[in-house]
Motif scaffolding. Structure first.
Motif, mmCIF file in Angstrom:
data_model
loop_
_atom_site.group_PDB
_atom_site.id
_atom_site.type_symbol
_atom_site.label_atom_id
_atom_site.label_comp_id
_atom_site.label_asym_id
_atom_site.label_seq_id
_atom_site.Cartn_x
_atom_site.Cartn_y
_atom_site.Cartn_z
ATOM 1 N N THR A 308 0.828 -1.206 0.000
ATOM 2 C CA THR A 308 0.000 0.000 0.000
ATOM 3 C C THR A 308 0.864 1.258 0.000
ATOM 4 N N THR A 309 1.939 1.233 0.755
ATOM 5 C CA THR A 309 2.860 2.378 0.771
ATOM 6 C C THR A 309 3.457 2.623 -0.607
ATOM 7 N N ILE A 310 3.905 1.536 -1.255
ATOM 8 C CA ILE A 310 4.460 1.665 -2.605
ATOM 9 C C ILE A 310 3.409 2.225 -3.561
ATOM 10 N N ALA A 311 2.178 1.709 -3.448
ATOM 11 C CA ALA A 311 1.103 2.151 -4.331
ATOM 12 C C ALA A 311 0.811 3.639 -4.163
ATOM 13 N N ILE A 312 0.744 4.094 -2.918
ATOM 14 C CA ILE A 312 0.436 5.501 -2.650
ATOM 15 C C ILE A 312 1.592 6.397 -3.068
ATOM 16 N N VAL A 313 2.797 6.052 -2.633
ATOM 17 C CA VAL A 313 3.962 6.897 -2.910
ATOM 18 C C VAL A 313 4.250 6.976 -4.401
ATOM 19 N N SER A 314 4.184 5.836 -5.101
ATOM 20 C CA SER A 314 4.528 5.831 -6.520
ATOM 21 C C SER A 314 3.533 6.648 -7.343
ATOM 22 N N LYS A 315 2.255 6.507 -7.041
ATOM 23 C CA LYS A 315 1.254 7.256 -7.800
ATOM 24 C C LYS A 315 1.316 8.738 -7.466
ATOM 25 N N PHE A 316 1.561 9.050 -6.191
ATOM 26 C CA PHE A 316 1.676 10.447 -5.797
ATOM 27 C C PHE A 316 2.866 11.100 -6.495
ATOM 28 N N ILE A 317 3.996 10.404 -6.521
ATOM 29 C CA ILE A 317 5.186 10.952 -7.173
ATOM 30 C C ILE A 317 4.908 11.213 -8.648
ATOM 31 N N GLY A 318 4.267 10.239 -9.321
ATOM 32 C CA GLY A 318 3.960 10.411 -10.731
ATOM 33 C C GLY A 318 3.078 11.615 -10.985
ATOM 34 N N GLY A 319 1.994 11.750 -10.210
ATOM 35 C CA GLY A 319 1.097 12.885 -10.376
ATOM 36 C C GLY A 319 1.748 14.206 -9.997
ATOM 37 N N TRP A 320 2.557 14.186 -8.953
ATOM 38 C CA TRP A 320 3.206 15.401 -8.473
ATOM 39 C C TRP A 320 4.236 15.900 -9.482
ATOM 40 N N LEU A 321 5.082 14.994 -9.962
ATOM 41 C CA LEU A 321 6.096 15.386 -10.938
ATOM 42 C C LEU A 321 5.462 15.892 -12.230
ATOM 43 N N GLY A 322 4.387 15.236 -12.649
ATOM 44 C CA GLY A 322 3.761 15.604 -13.907
ATOM 45 C C GLY A 322 3.046 16.939 -13.883
ATOM 46 N N SER A 323 2.727 17.456 -12.695
ATOM 47 C CA SER A 323 1.942 18.691 -12.605
ATOM 48 C C SER A 323 2.663 19.809 -11.863
ATOM 49 N N LEU A 324 3.964 19.707 -11.727
ATOM 50 C CA LEU A 324 4.716 20.748 -11.013
ATOM 51 C C LEU A 324 4.603 22.120 -11.673
ATOM 52 N N SER A 325 4.295 22.154 -12.971
ATOM 53 C CA SER A 325 4.169 23.441 -13.662
ATOM 54 C C SER A 325 3.010 24.267 -13.109
ATOM 55 N N LEU A 326 2.093 23.636 -12.385
ATOM 56 C CA LEU A 326 0.965 24.351 -11.778
ATOM 57 C C LEU A 326 1.286 24.867 -10.382
ATOM 58 N N GLY A 327 2.464 24.544 -9.880
ATOM 59 C CA GLY A 327 2.824 24.931 -8.530
ATOM 60 C C GLY A 327 2.766 23.748 -7.576
ATOM 61 N N ARG A 328 3.492 23.830 -6.485
ATOM 62 C CA ARG A 328 3.603 22.699 -5.570
ATOM 63 C C ARG A 328 2.274 22.342 -4.902
ATOM 64 N N ARG A 329 1.482 23.342 -4.566
ATOM 65 C CA ARG A 329 0.216 23.054 -3.881
ATOM 66 C C ARG A 329 -0.732 22.302 -4.810
ATOM 67 N N SER A 330 -0.882 22.783 -6.033
ATOM 68 C CA SER A 330 -1.750 22.091 -6.989
ATOM 69 C C SER A 330 -1.196 20.715 -7.330
ATOM 70 N N ALA A 331 0.132 20.607 -7.441
ATOM 71 C CA ALA A 331 0.750 19.317 -7.751
ATOM 72 C C ALA A 331 0.480 18.305 -6.638
ATOM 73 N N THR A 332 0.461 18.757 -5.392
ATOM 74 C CA THR A 332 0.174 17.870 -4.268
ATOM 75 C C THR A 332 -1.264 17.360 -4.333
ATOM 76 N N ILE A 333 -2.191 18.257 -4.657
ATOM 77 C CA ILE A 333 -3.602 17.861 -4.784
ATOM 78 C C ILE A 333 -3.760 16.845 -5.913
ATOM 79 N N ILE A 334 -3.139 17.112 -7.048
ATOM 80 C CA ILE A 334 -3.244 16.216 -8.202
ATOM 81 C C ILE A 334 -2.594 14.873 -7.888
ATOM 82 N N GLY A 335 -1.446 14.915 -7.219
ATOM 83 C CA GLY A 335 -0.766 13.678 -6.860
ATOM 84 C C GLY A 335 -1.640 12.765 -6.032
ATOM 85 N N PHE A 336 -2.299 13.316 -5.001
ATOM 86 C CA PHE A 336 -3.181 12.499 -4.174
ATOM 87 C C PHE A 336 -4.465 12.126 -4.907
ATOM 88 N N GLY A 337 -4.925 12.997 -5.807
ATOM 89 C CA GLY A 337 -6.123 12.692 -6.575
ATOM 90 C C GLY A 337 -5.965 11.491 -7.486
#
Length: 402
Positions: A308-337
């Protein structure tokens, strides 16, 4: 008990459990979907046994009703999502979708291989880490009235790309389990068909409806426009499965097409009673499918925690890295989404069990991981969205246009 009476009683139990679970969750300041999934775990075969394993297998009335519920949910989400809004975040959504598949797939493969699976089977296990459950996140965004935020547009757009890539990866790993070689030309045809379907139906259908939606006003019945777009929803849901995509993708596209009509707001109001009745079945059934008995040992629980940790962390990293152009706060929301796996991980786990790729314990762990990510994400996502507020939510950063 007569068969029809038994089905009606089961529907009654599931619906009441969903309402109780949702009410408790909301009183605890959690999204209602968390309580509905937890209610499914409680009344399912593992605990109270009010739902038997035979009642939730594919094709049973309860399973079909759950499928219709999530189809309608994604249709309603599509109703609040206009094509122009998705185009504005197209580039970011594409990057989030691609990176959000590659990172979990890579980390899942390494974990599985490190636990004794050969590489072919490791890739199959990793496929369960890949696809985001759009239904879970969409429900949370809808409950919080956040579907118009730029982060929501990115998540929903990325979920479509996510689904295409997940189906492609699944095709690859299934061919490997059969001892066959990967047919690159066949996979390219599948990919082209899926992309073409989404482009033609989503882009073309929305433009046609935008130009001429007056025909929806011609039938005299007060609910005729709703009946027409619901028929479109069910038709596209079926058609999307013919292109190797999940039915919910077609439902989402149908809603997006209907959002271009003059009756958009009326259709949104008319679909609310249908959603209130049917979507709880999907989340309760999702929760009821986990076998808690397979997790009744310390080794299994430890493995579940790691997975579960791998699943959460890996998907969050992928979403966060892919949306950093929107800013860290938005990237965090997208990562968890992008974190919840939900029914997609369960489908992959079921295929793996049927193919003999792994045993009942690994199956239970993968299913439990899918459900845990679905249960962990809503409260975290709700907290992040409330913390960030709505100010500037509709502003699109210029450099993210696709």
């Amino acid at each position: 008990m007569h068969h029809a009476s038994e089905i009606l009683f089961t529907l009654f139990v599931v619906f009441v459990a969903a309402q109780i679970g949702g009410e408790i969750a909301q009183r605890l300041k959690l999204p209602g979907v968390v309580g509905e999934i937890a209610a499914g775990c409680a009344i399912g075969p593992s605990l109270l046994g009010w739902i038997s394993p035979e009642q939730i297998v594919t094709g049973t009335p309860l399973d079909v009703l759950a499928e219709i519920g999530v189809i309608l949910l994604l249709f309603a989400v599509g109703l609040e999502t206009r094509l122009e809004d998705l185009k504005k975040v197209g580039k970011v959504a594409f990057v989030v979708g691609v990176v959000g598949v590659l990172v979990p797939f890579g980390m899942g493969s390494v974990w599985a291989h490190g636990n004794g699976f050969d590489w072919d089977r490791s890739l199959f296990v990793a496929a369960a880490f890949v696809a985001t459950s759009a239904g879970i996140t969409a429900r949370v965004l809808q409950e919080l009235n956040a579907l118009q935020r730029i982060e929501s547009k990115v998540i929903l757009g990325a979920a479509v790309i996510d689904d295409i890539l997940a189906m492609l990866l699944l095709g690859i790993v299934v061919s490997l389990q059969g001892g066959g070689s990967i047919n690159a030309s066949h996979l390219l045809v599948v990919l082209a068909g899926a992309v073409g379907f989404i482009a033609v139906i989503g882009w073309g259908g929305a433009r046609v409806m935008r130009w001429n939606s007056a025909w929806l006003d011609k039938p005299l019945g007060p609910h005729s426009p709703l009946m027409i777009v619901l028929a479109l929803c069910l038709g596209l849901a079926w058609l999307s499965t013919q292109f190797g995509l999940a039915a919910i993708i077609g439902a989402f596209l149908a809603g997006m097409i209907a959002s271009e009509t003059r009756q958009q707001h009326t259709l949104e109001k008319q679909t609310q009673p249908l959603l209130a009745l049917l979507t709880p079945f999907f989340f309760v059934v999702t929760g009821s499918k986990v076998d808690l008995h397979e997790l009744a040992s310390m080794d299994a629980l430890l493995m579940l925690a790691v997975v579960t940790t791998i699943a959460i962390v890996s998907k969050f990293i992928g979403g966060w890295l892919g949306s950093l152009s929107l800013g860290r706060r938005s990237a965090t929301i997208i990562g968890f989404g992008m974190v919840p796996r939900g029914e997609v991980g369960i489908v992959v786990a079921t295929l793996g069990l049927a193919a003999g790729v792994f045993d009942n314990r690994i199956y239970a762990i993968i299913v439990a991981m899918s459900l845990l990510t679905a249960m962990v994400t809503p409260p975290v996502l709700a907290w992040l969205l409330k913390r960030s507020g709505n100010g500037g939510a509709a502003v699109v950063v210029p450099d993210v246009k696709g």
